[in-house]
Design a protein around this motif. Structure first.
Motif, short mmCIF file in Angstrom:
data_model
loop_
_atom_site.label_atom_id
_atom_site.label_comp_id
_atom_site.label_asym_id
_atom_site.label_seq_id
_atom_site.Cartn_x
_atom_site.Cartn_y
_atom_site.Cartn_z
N GLN A 104 0.81 -1.21 0.00
CA GLN A 104 0.00 0.00 0.00
C GLN A 104 0.86 1.27 0.00
O GLN A 104 0.52 2.25 -0.66
CB GLN A 104 -0.93 -0.01 1.21
N ASP A 105 1.96 1.25 0.72
CA ASP A 105 2.84 2.42 0.73
C ASP A 105 3.45 2.66 -0.64
O ASP A 105 3.62 3.80 -1.07
CB ASP A 105 3.96 2.25 1.77
N ALA A 106 3.77 1.58 -1.35
CA ALA A 106 4.31 1.71 -2.70
C ALA A 106 3.25 2.28 -3.64
O ALA A 106 3.57 3.07 -4.53
CB ALA A 106 4.80 0.36 -3.20
N GLU A 107 2.01 1.89 -3.44
CA GLU A 107 0.93 2.43 -4.27
C GLU A 107 0.79 3.93 -4.05
O GLU A 107 0.60 4.70 -5.00
CB GLU A 107 -0.39 1.73 -3.95
N ARG A 108 0.89 4.35 -2.80
CA ARG A 108 0.82 5.79 -2.50
C ARG A 108 1.99 6.54 -3.14
O ARG A 108 1.82 7.63 -3.68
CB ARG A 108 0.82 6.02 -1.00
N GLU A 109 3.17 5.95 -3.07
CA GLU A 109 4.34 6.58 -3.69
C GLU A 109 4.17 6.66 -5.20
O GLU A 109 4.54 7.66 -5.83
CB GLU A 109 5.61 5.80 -3.33
N SER A 110 3.60 5.61 -5.81
CA SER A 110 3.34 5.63 -7.26
C SER A 110 2.39 6.76 -7.62
O SER A 110 2.60 7.49 -8.61
CB SER A 110 2.76 4.30 -7.72
N CYS A 111 1.32 6.93 -6.83
CA CYS A 111 0.37 8.01 -7.08
C CYS A 111 1.03 9.38 -6.90
O CYS A 111 0.78 10.31 -7.67
CB CYS A 111 -0.84 7.88 -6.15
N TYR A 112 1.89 9.50 -5.90
CA TYR A 112 2.59 10.76 -5.65
C TYR A 112 3.49 11.11 -6.83
O TYR A 112 3.49 12.25 -7.31
CB TYR A 112 3.41 10.63 -4.36
N ARG A 113 4.24 10.12 -7.32
CA ARG A 113 5.12 10.36 -8.47
C ARG A 113 4.32 10.69 -9.73
O ARG A 113 4.74 11.52 -10.53
CB ARG A 113 6.00 9.14 -8.73
N ALA A 114 3.18 10.04 -9.91
CA ALA A 114 2.33 10.33 -11.06
C ALA A 114 1.82 11.77 -11.00
O ALA A 114 1.74 12.47 -12.03
CB ALA A 114 1.17 9.36 -11.14
N GLY A 115 1.48 12.23 -9.81
CA GLY A 115 1.04 13.62 -9.64
C GLY A 115 2.14 14.60 -9.96
O GLY A 115 1.91 15.64 -10.58
#
Length: 146
Positions: free
Chosen positions: A109-120
């Protein structure tokens, strides 16, 4: 008794001088504020009458803060800033190097959040690039979205 009256008169005279100096200082500050406000208004009028397509309006949003609202930038503005100007090109290159990396991060889940952050982060740079490409399109006609 006479000495007491002389002391009172001297204290009153000193207090009057101090109050007068304070009033002069306050008057100077008000006059300076008027001059600064007048210069700001002149600058705003000069901006409105120049060839610049940016319109400025100021809104007071607090005791000492003024916020400026500009017209929405067009694709042509993005191209002028980031494509024609050498400093804009340097900034865009730096933004691309810092924020346009791989968005996928492996993990839970933390990796998913980081992926969303990088996409933003990369979406901001992608927006700038899309506006530049839009302005460079030969069939592009500038339209304001007001």
């Amino acid at each position: 008794m006479i000495y007491f009256l002389i002391v009172l008169v001297l204290i009153f005279a000193i207090a009057t001088v101090i109050c007068g100096l304070g009033w002069l200082e306050a008057h100077r500050a008000l006059e300076e504020e008027r001059l600064v406000n007048h210069r700001i208004k002149e600058d705003a009028q000069n901006v409105g009458t120049s060839n610049d397509t940016t319109s400025v309006s100021e809104v007071e949003t607090g005791h000492q803060i003024k916020r400026k609202f500009y017209r929405k930038p067009t694709a042509e503005t993005y191209r002028n800033v980031f494509d024609f100007d050498i400093n804009g090109q340097r900034i865009l290159e730096d933004l691309t190097n810092v924020f346009c990396r791989s968005t996928y991060v492996r993990g839970g889940q933390d990796a998913e959040r980081e992926s969303c952050y990088r996409a933003g982060q990369s979406s901001v740079v992608n927006h700038i690039l899309a506006k530049i490409n839009q302005a460079n399109d030969p069939n592009f006609k500038e339209q304001l979205d007001d």
